[in-house]
Design a protein around this motif. Structure first.
Motif, PDB file in Angstrom:
ATOM      1  N   GLN A 256       0.841  -1.200   0.000  1.00 47.67           N
ATOM      2  CA  GLN A 256       0.000   0.000   0.000  1.00 47.67           C
ATOM      3  C   GLN A 256       0.875   1.248   0.000  1.00 47.67           C
ATOM      4  O   GLN A 256       0.662   2.187  -0.778  1.00 47.67           O
ATOM      5  CB  GLN A 256      -0.893   0.022   1.243  1.00 47.67           C
ATOM      6  CG  GLN A 256      -2.108  -0.868   1.090  1.00 47.67           C
ATOM      7  CD  GLN A 256      -2.915  -0.942   2.359  1.00 47.67           C
ATOM      8  OE1 GLN A 256      -2.621  -0.238   3.315  1.00 47.67           O
ATOM      9  NE2 GLN A 256      -3.903  -1.797   2.361  1.00 47.67           N
ATOM     10  N   LEU A 257       1.887   1.202   0.900  1.00 45.77           N
ATOM     11  CA  LEU A 257       2.779   2.369   0.994  1.00 45.77           C
ATOM     12  C   LEU A 257       3.496   2.612  -0.327  1.00 45.77           C
ATOM     13  O   LEU A 257       3.633   3.742  -0.782  1.00 45.77           O
ATOM     14  CB  LEU A 257       3.806   2.160   2.106  1.00 45.77           C
ATOM     15  CG  LEU A 257       3.300   2.456   3.500  1.00 45.77           C
ATOM     16  CD1 LEU A 257       4.368   2.140   4.518  1.00 45.77           C
ATOM     17  CD2 LEU A 257       2.922   3.940   3.625  1.00 45.77           C
ATOM     18  N   GLU A 258       3.951   1.462  -0.940  1.00 43.83           N
ATOM     19  CA  GLU A 258       4.670   1.598  -2.213  1.00 43.83           C
ATOM     20  C   GLU A 258       3.757   2.166  -3.285  1.00 43.83           C
ATOM     21  O   GLU A 258       4.173   2.981  -4.105  1.00 43.83           O
ATOM     22  CB  GLU A 258       5.208   0.237  -2.659  1.00 43.83           C
ATOM     23  CG  GLU A 258       6.563  -0.036  -2.059  1.00 43.83           C
ATOM     24  CD  GLU A 258       7.055  -1.431  -2.369  1.00 43.83           C
ATOM     25  OE1 GLU A 258       8.102  -1.789  -1.844  1.00 43.83           O
ATOM     26  OE2 GLU A 258       6.366  -2.154  -3.094  1.00 43.83           O
ATOM     27  N   ALA A 259       2.469   1.686  -3.251  1.00 41.23           N
ATOM     28  CA  ALA A 259       1.516   2.190  -4.251  1.00 41.23           C
ATOM     29  C   ALA A 259       1.323   3.695  -4.077  1.00 41.23           C
ATOM     30  O   ALA A 259       1.321   4.449  -5.055  1.00 41.23           O
ATOM     31  CB  ALA A 259       0.190   1.454  -4.106  1.00 41.23           C
ATOM     32  N   VAL A 260       1.207   4.109  -2.788  1.00 37.88           N
ATOM     33  CA  VAL A 260       1.040   5.542  -2.520  1.00 37.88           C
ATOM     34  C   VAL A 260       2.294   6.287  -2.965  1.00 37.88           C
ATOM     35  O   VAL A 260       2.245   7.308  -3.654  1.00 37.88           O
ATOM     36  CB  VAL A 260       0.778   5.783  -1.016  1.00 37.88           C
ATOM     37  CG1 VAL A 260       0.793   7.270  -0.695  1.00 37.88           C
ATOM     38  CG2 VAL A 260      -0.559   5.184  -0.622  1.00 37.88           C
ATOM     39  N   PHE A 261       3.448   5.690  -2.557  1.00 36.31           N
ATOM     40  CA  PHE A 261       4.753   6.288  -2.839  1.00 36.31           C
ATOM     41  C   PHE A 261       4.943   6.470  -4.347  1.00 36.31           C
ATOM     42  O   PHE A 261       5.336   7.530  -4.827  1.00 36.31           O
ATOM     43  CB  PHE A 261       5.805   5.343  -2.262  1.00 36.31           C
ATOM     44  CG  PHE A 261       7.197   5.888  -2.241  1.00 36.31           C
ATOM     45  CD1 PHE A 261       7.499   7.023  -1.532  1.00 36.31           C
ATOM     46  CD2 PHE A 261       8.212   5.224  -2.913  1.00 36.31           C
ATOM     47  CE1 PHE A 261       8.786   7.503  -1.501  1.00 36.31           C
ATOM     48  CE2 PHE A 261       9.498   5.698  -2.885  1.00 36.31           C
ATOM     49  CZ  PHE A 261       9.779   6.845  -2.172  1.00 36.31           C
ATOM     50  N   ASP A 262       4.621   5.370  -5.098  1.00 28.93           N
ATOM     51  CA  ASP A 262       4.826   5.435  -6.539  1.00 28.93           C
ATOM     52  C   ASP A 262       3.725   6.213  -7.246  1.00 28.93           C
ATOM     53  O   ASP A 262       3.936   6.723  -8.345  1.00 28.93           O
ATOM     54  CB  ASP A 262       4.912   4.018  -7.122  1.00 28.93           C
ATOM     55  CG  ASP A 262       6.325   3.487  -7.025  1.00 28.93           C
ATOM     56  OD1 ASP A 262       7.242   4.311  -6.882  1.00 28.93           O
ATOM     57  OD2 ASP A 262       6.506   2.262  -7.077  1.00 28.93           O
ATOM     58  N   GLY A 263       2.556   6.251  -6.618  1.00 25.15           N
ATOM     59  CA  GLY A 263       1.440   6.940  -7.259  1.00 25.15           C
ATOM     60  C   GLY A 263       1.490   8.450  -7.056  1.00 25.15           C
ATOM     61  O   GLY A 263       0.748   9.184  -7.701  1.00 25.15           O
ATOM     62  N   MET A 264       2.366   8.897  -6.146  1.00 30.88           N
ATOM     63  CA  MET A 264       2.444  10.338  -5.866  1.00 30.88           C
ATOM     64  C   MET A 264       2.914  11.104  -7.095  1.00 30.88           C
ATOM     65  O   MET A 264       3.790  10.635  -7.823  1.00 30.88           O
ATOM     66  CB  MET A 264       3.445  10.598  -4.735  1.00 30.88           C
ATOM     67  CG  MET A 264       2.874  10.352  -3.372  1.00 30.88           C
ATOM     68  SD  MET A 264       4.168  10.486  -2.170  1.00 30.88           S
ATOM     69  CE  MET A 264       4.383  12.240  -2.100  1.00 30.88           C
ATOM     70  N   GLN A 265       2.303  12.242  -7.292  1.00 32.31           N
ATOM     71  CA  GLN A 265       2.734  13.059  -8.430  1.00 32.31           C
ATOM     72  C   GLN A 265       4.053  13.734  -8.119  1.00 32.31           C
ATOM     73  O   GLN A 265       4.855  14.005  -8.998  1.00 32.31           O
ATOM     74  CB  GLN A 265       1.677  14.111  -8.720  1.00 32.31           C
ATOM     75  CG  GLN A 265       0.614  13.597  -9.657  1.00 32.31           C
ATOM     76  CD  GLN A 265      -0.199  14.720 -10.222  1.00 32.31           C
ATOM     77  OE1 GLN A 265      -0.396  15.728  -9.540  1.00 32.31           O
ATOM     78  NE2 GLN A 265      -0.671  14.558 -11.428  1.00 32.31           N
ATOM     79  N   GLU A 266       4.268  13.988  -6.821  1.00 29.57           N
ATOM     80  CA  GLU A 266       5.514  14.625  -6.415  1.00 29.57           C
ATOM     81  C   GLU A 266       6.635  13.576  -6.431  1.00 29.57           C
ATOM     82  O   GLU A 266       6.406  12.417  -6.104  1.00 29.57           O
ATOM     83  CB  GLU A 266       5.409  15.173  -4.987  1.00 29.57           C
ATOM     84  CG  GLU A 266       4.610  16.433  -4.846  1.00 29.57           C
ATOM     85  CD  GLU A 266       3.126  16.190  -4.824  1.00 29.57           C
ATOM     86  OE1 GLU A 266       2.726  15.019  -4.640  1.00 29.57           O
ATOM     87  OE2 GLU A 266       2.363  17.153  -5.012  1.00 29.57           O
ATOM     88  N   GLY A 267       7.814  13.989  -6.810  1.00 33.19           N
ATOM     89  CA  GLY A 267       8.955  13.095  -6.747  1.00 33.19           C
ATOM     90  C   GLY A 267       9.434  13.004  -5.308  1.00 33.19           C
ATOM     91  O   GLY A 267       9.423  14.002  -4.591  1.00 33.19           O
TER      92      GLY A 267
END
Ligand code: ADP
Length: 616
Positions: A256-267
């Motif tokens: 979940q965290l990775e999905a959020v992390f990777d889904g973020m528009q911000e780098g």
């Protein structure tokens, strides 16, 4: 290499040593005591027998010569299975019950026999040793004797078997040793069998624990209840189950965290406590060319920004106990994108986490900022020219006390022209502002584009007529309808036609065409003017953008017409673009824009396409 014995080997060795000692020690102790006792008894018995023979010899009057002595020995000692020897002074044997008289002389000198030597100095000499004559261990006792002449004084020696008890004890000891060896062997075999029996369940448990260690949390031990390792197996199984649950919970959270992390528009870039990159998310990796192998490197090695590296170093060197104050900086990445970077240090650096950097794309903000600044500058600039002109002419007129009527009229015309230009510019700006803020509500309705073109052309008529330009439209009235706001569609056609007229040479023509694809209509307005160079084509829709930098080239142009068109078309869900030069020519341009067909027309078009496909 030093090889350590296993615990099992230690246990077995100690068990075997204890077993052997517990069997051998007591038995050996008893054997030794009994043997000593038997030997003592045997010695005493032998001395008693020797004394008896000594007395008998001295008191037997029939023994008058050495030959008599030999005969007496043979008669008396042999039946008792004893051996009597008479050793004269000097060690010479003169009579022996076991050796015939004829062979006596062949016997070797007995002076050095231990019992003989001992008897010379003490009362009695005793030894136990191997006898070559009887070929066994024997007890030898000797004492001095002084019979009557002619028998010379000498030493009487008696030899006989050691007590039979000793032999019995020896045999017992030997049998005992054999039994001990057999028991030892049996215990070795038995312990190996037992250990094998134990190793199977232990091996099974070890396999399960190893599988758990390598991440196979589904492995279970299958020991049946009642087995002595069953509680241990159950505990391992429970641990495996808990591990499995916890790991799947953790990996779910991680995903979940990775999905959020990777889904973020911000780098996002996470640094470890040594300032090395630990991970970066997808948004950032798309910006960095060397993203694939950035882990473990310093930020400067992947993002060429000394400022960012210095900020990271600063954050990491600050106190590690508290959350450090965020640090902000702006950097340019991917050529022309501006990023606002926020750096925060993690409070607990001990866990290896150092700092986190969030890259926020502010290019659009920057662009809008520039657009705003440009806009203000452009508006001021655009208004300044006509205002200066108006000011100049007005001041001149005011300075004249009696202005010449001709001059007055021409000055007032210039003032009026500039005022009109300013009015049309302000009108365009207001229209644009309304379109941008979408305040101007519009209700799309089915509009016949032929009507809109006619209305637009009417508005451009004076200009068209002055240049003798004609319009050719292949859109016949009442053939199609688009979903649009009528006034706005007229505005688009008007702006595009006006431009076409403005940039065409006299006595030319403008062609309006229409192509239908799916539920859209694409309109084209084509002229044979100078065209628009490629590098300007995507910019001409910006406000105040002009290809010719001198406004004087086309007085009255505001540079806002195409911007207005773009806004209107966008608000209608369409697209506008220009193609230049026209196909098969090196000049001219065609402006295209798309519009949705009105529902009825769209349905008819869909039916037409289906029919056409059916016919094929
Ligand atoms: P303007 O009021 O200056 O015409 P527009 O926004 O309508 O402003 O046009 C922007 C610029 O695009 C113009 O200044 C001109 O350089 C270029 N342009 C627009 N239409 C044409 C055309 N038909 N042919 C050549 N250049 C054109």
């Amino acid at each position: 290499m030093q090889k350590h014995l296993s615990l099992r080997s230690y246990l077995l060795l100690s068990f075997w040593i204890l077993l052997i000692l517990s069997m051998l020690l007591p038995t050996w102790y008893y054997y030794r005591n009994l043997t000593q006792q038997a030997m003592n008894d045997a010695r005493e018995a032998a001395v008693r027998q020797l004394n008896l023979f000594h007395a008998l010899i001295l008191n037997d009057s029939n023994i008058r010569s050495v030959a008599d002595l030999q005969t007496w020995f043979e008669k008396t000692a042999k039946p008792a299975q004893l051996r009597l020897t008479y050793v004269a002074a000097g060690g010479r044997v003169i009579a022996d019950s076991e050796v015939p008289a004829s062979s006596i002389r062949d016997l070797d000198n007995h002076a050095s026999r231990p019992e003989i030597m001992q008897a010379r100095t003490e009362d009695v000499g005793i030894t136990i040793r191997y006898s070559r004559v009887s070929r066994q261990d024997q007890i030898f006792v000797a004492r001095r004797i002084q019979p009557n002449d002619p028998i010379p004084p000498g030493i009487l020696r008696l030899a006989g078997p050691i007590s039979p008890l000793k032999g019995l004890l020896d045999r017992l000891w030997n049998s005992f040793l054999i039994v001990t060896a057999l028991i030892f062997l049996a215990s070795v075999v038995l312990s190996y069998a037992l250990i094998r029996q134990l190793r199977l369940p232990i091996g099974n448990l070890v396999e399960v624990v190893e599988a758990l260690g390598t991440g196979d949390y589904g492995r279970r031990s299958r020991l049946s209840p009642g087995h002595e390792f069953f509680p241990l197996a159950q505990a391992i199984n429970r641990t495996g189950e808990n591990f499995g649950k916890k790991i799947s919970e953790i990996s779910e959270e991680k995903q979940q965290l990775e999905a959020v992390f990777d889904g973020m528009q911000e780098g996002v870039m996470v640094l470890d406590s040594r300032g090395k990159i630990r991970t970066i998310n997808r948004a950032l990796s798309e910006l960095i060319a060397t993203a694939s192998n950035s882990v473990g490197k310093r930020p400067l090695e992947v993002i060429m920004s000394l400022e960012l590296q210095e900020a990271c170093d600063l954050i990491l060197s600050s106190s590690s106990t508290a959350v450090s104050k965020p640090y902000n900086l702006q950097i340019v990445l991917g050529g022309n994108r501006t990023y606002d970077v926020t750096l925060v240090g993690f409070p607990e650096r001990k866990r290896g986490m150092g700092a986190i950097a969030v890259f926020h794309d502010i290019s659009e903000l920057k662009r809008l900022e520039t657009v705003r600044q440009d806009f203000v500058a452009n508006v001021s600039h655009e208004l300044r020219t006509p205002l200066t002109s108006i000011k100049g002419y007005t001041e001149t007129l005011l300075a004249e006390k009696q202005p010449d009527p001709q001059m007055l009229s021409s000055f007032l015309q210039v003032i009026a022209k500039n005022t009109n230009h300013m009015v049309s510019m302000v009108d365009d700006l207001l229209r644009l502002a309304r379109l941008e803020s979408r305040h101007q509500s519009f209700k799309p309705a089915p509009v016949d584009p032929a009507d809109a073109i006619t209305a637009a052309w009417k508005a451009c008529a004076p200009l068209a007529e002055s240049k003798n330009i004609v319009l050719k439209s292949d859109i016949a009235p009442h053939t199609l309808h688009v979903s649009a706001d009528y006034d706005q569609l007229v505005q688009v056609f008007r702006n595009l036609l006006e431009n076409g007229i403005k940039y065409s040479t006299s006595d030319d023509e403008l062609i309006v065409s229409c192509r239908i694809e799916g539920n859209r209509a694409t309109f084209g307005i084509r002229d044979n003017g100078p065209g628009i160079p490629k590098q300007h084509q995507h910019r001409i829709f910006e406000r105040f953008y002009r290809v010719e930098k001198h406004r004087s080239t086309h007085p009255g142009s505001t540079g806002l017409g195409l911007a207005i068109c773009r806004h209107i078309i966008r608000n209608h869900g369409g697209r506008i673009w220009v193609e230049s030069p026209n196909p098969e020519e090196d000049k001219g341009c065609t402006f295209f824009f798309t519009m949705f067909l009105a529902r009825k027309d769209a349905e008819q078009e869909a039916e037409r396409v289906t029919d056409a496909v059916d016919m094929v």
